[in-house]
Scaffold this active site. Structure first.
Site, short mmCIF file in Angstrom:
data_model
loop_
_atom_site.label_atom_id
_atom_site.label_comp_id
_atom_site.label_asym_id
_atom_site.label_seq_id
_atom_site.Cartn_x
_atom_site.Cartn_y
_atom_site.Cartn_z
N SER A 25 -4.93 -10.36 -7.93
CA SER A 25 -5.45 -9.56 -6.83
C SER A 25 -5.20 -10.26 -5.49
CB SER A 25 -6.93 -9.25 -7.07
OG SER A 25 -7.39 -8.25 -6.20
N ASP A 42 -4.43 1.29 -11.44
CA ASP A 42 -4.83 0.50 -10.28
C ASP A 42 -4.37 1.22 -9.01
OD1 ASP A 42 -5.34 -1.43 -8.35
OD2 ASP A 42 -4.08 -2.98 -9.29
N HIS A 72 -7.29 -2.20 -12.37
CA HIS A 72 -7.32 -3.42 -11.58
C HIS A 72 -8.35 -4.39 -12.16
CE1 HIS A 72 -6.45 -5.58 -7.83
NE2 HIS A 72 -7.70 -5.98 -7.89
#
Length: 307
Positions: A153, A251, A281
């Site tokens: 991320s 995501d 995600h």
């Protein structure tokens, strides 16, 4: 394919997000409260907390040694958390799995976070520790082979930015970069990527939450037009290290990661884009215990050892 049933089952148990402004201190405390005790974590040969004395200042790092070998390749890991969450503790299990599956010694970086530390403090810490790792290679037991970067991320944002900065400053020791569902375009223009619309609601991280979650970082001086903030905006990607870009089907940020992989290949960088079907995600941090997602670590190993 649909969202993995184990993920869907977990998401159904979550309460609605709290109303009002986000409280970073309270959110960090809640995240840390779910970290398992040390005795329940994956055992390795050694896990040691150190301080990296760098040009950016003293940065806490945690070093994971997987085996009793005299030397190892090195992997520098940057945790995720929208630049204000995440820590050495919350991502300890990710670093342990990376060490076990890749056989590399992992150096996890406790970089400074927004909003307390303004941009580019966290990026500076990540870059400085990467340089420090190379300088301290002998004391860290580096075998002189891999010096890889990995991050999930926002940690993936730092991977791309550190690799680019290293290239621009002539630091050529980085051998690989691994980006797990990276955040690479922080202007969050919903017209730019179909995944921001297709995966907007119902998969954990929601498109409407991207701006408030990243506001601490952006409000601290990070400009979304800056390629060190939004690495997909870098015009010339040539000369960067080989890359593994891992994305998740559900995501909102899927498409920017896949675009980055395509642009790397267009720039003649050896880049692999690997989409995990049924995942959302954060699956490396939260759902790598599911067998089909745990293979992300063996895929990382295979990428790092590919010749």
């Amino acid at each position: 394919m649909p969202l993995h049933p184990e993920i869907a089952r977990f998401l159904a148990t979550l309460p609605p997000p709290p109303e009002g402004p986000l409280d970073p201190v309270a959110m960090r405390a809640a995240e840390e409260a779910h970290v398992p005790p040390v005795e329940e974590r994956l055992p390795l040969r050694a896990v040691e907390d150190l301080t990296a004395h760098t040009a950016s200042g003293d940065v806490p790092v945690r070093v994971y040694t997987p085996t009793a070998a005299d030397s190892h390749g090195l992997l520098v890991y940057f945790h995720g958390g929208a630049f204000f969450l995440g820590s050495l503790e919350t991502h300890d299990h990710v670093a342990r799995s990376l060490a076990e599956e890749t056989g590399l010694k992992v150096v996890s970086v406790g970089y400074r976070r927004a909003p307390e530390a303004a941009f580019p403090a966290g990026l500076d810490d990540c870059y400085a520790v990467t340089r420090w790792v190379a300088e301290q290679g002998e004391s860290l037991g580096w075998d002189g082979t891999a010096l890889a970067l990995a991050g999930d991320s926002s940690g993936g944002t730092f991977v791309a930015a550190v690799a680019a900065r290293a290239h621009d400053e002539g630091f050529d020791r980085i051998t690989h970069q691994v980006l797990y569902y990276p955040s690479l375009d922080l202007d969050f223009d919903e017209d730019r990527y179909a995944s921001l619309r297709e995966n907007a609601v119902g998969y954990g991280l929601e498109t409407a939450g991207l701006k408030p979650f990243n506001a601490f970082y952006l409000d601290s001086g990070a400009d979304p037009a800056d390629p060190l903030v939004s690495p997909v905006k870098r015009k010339d990607l040539s000369g960067l290290p080989p890359a593994l870009v891992v994305t998740a089907e559900f995501d909102p940020m899927r498409d920017e990661g896949e675009l980055y992989g395509r642009r790397l290949r267009e720039a003649k960088v050896a880049a692999t884009v690997s989409r995990y079907e049924g995942a959302g995600h954060g699956f490396v941090q939260h759902f790598s215990w599911i067998p089909e997602y745990h293979r992300v670590f063996t895929e990382t190993r295979d990428f790092l050892t590919r010749r």
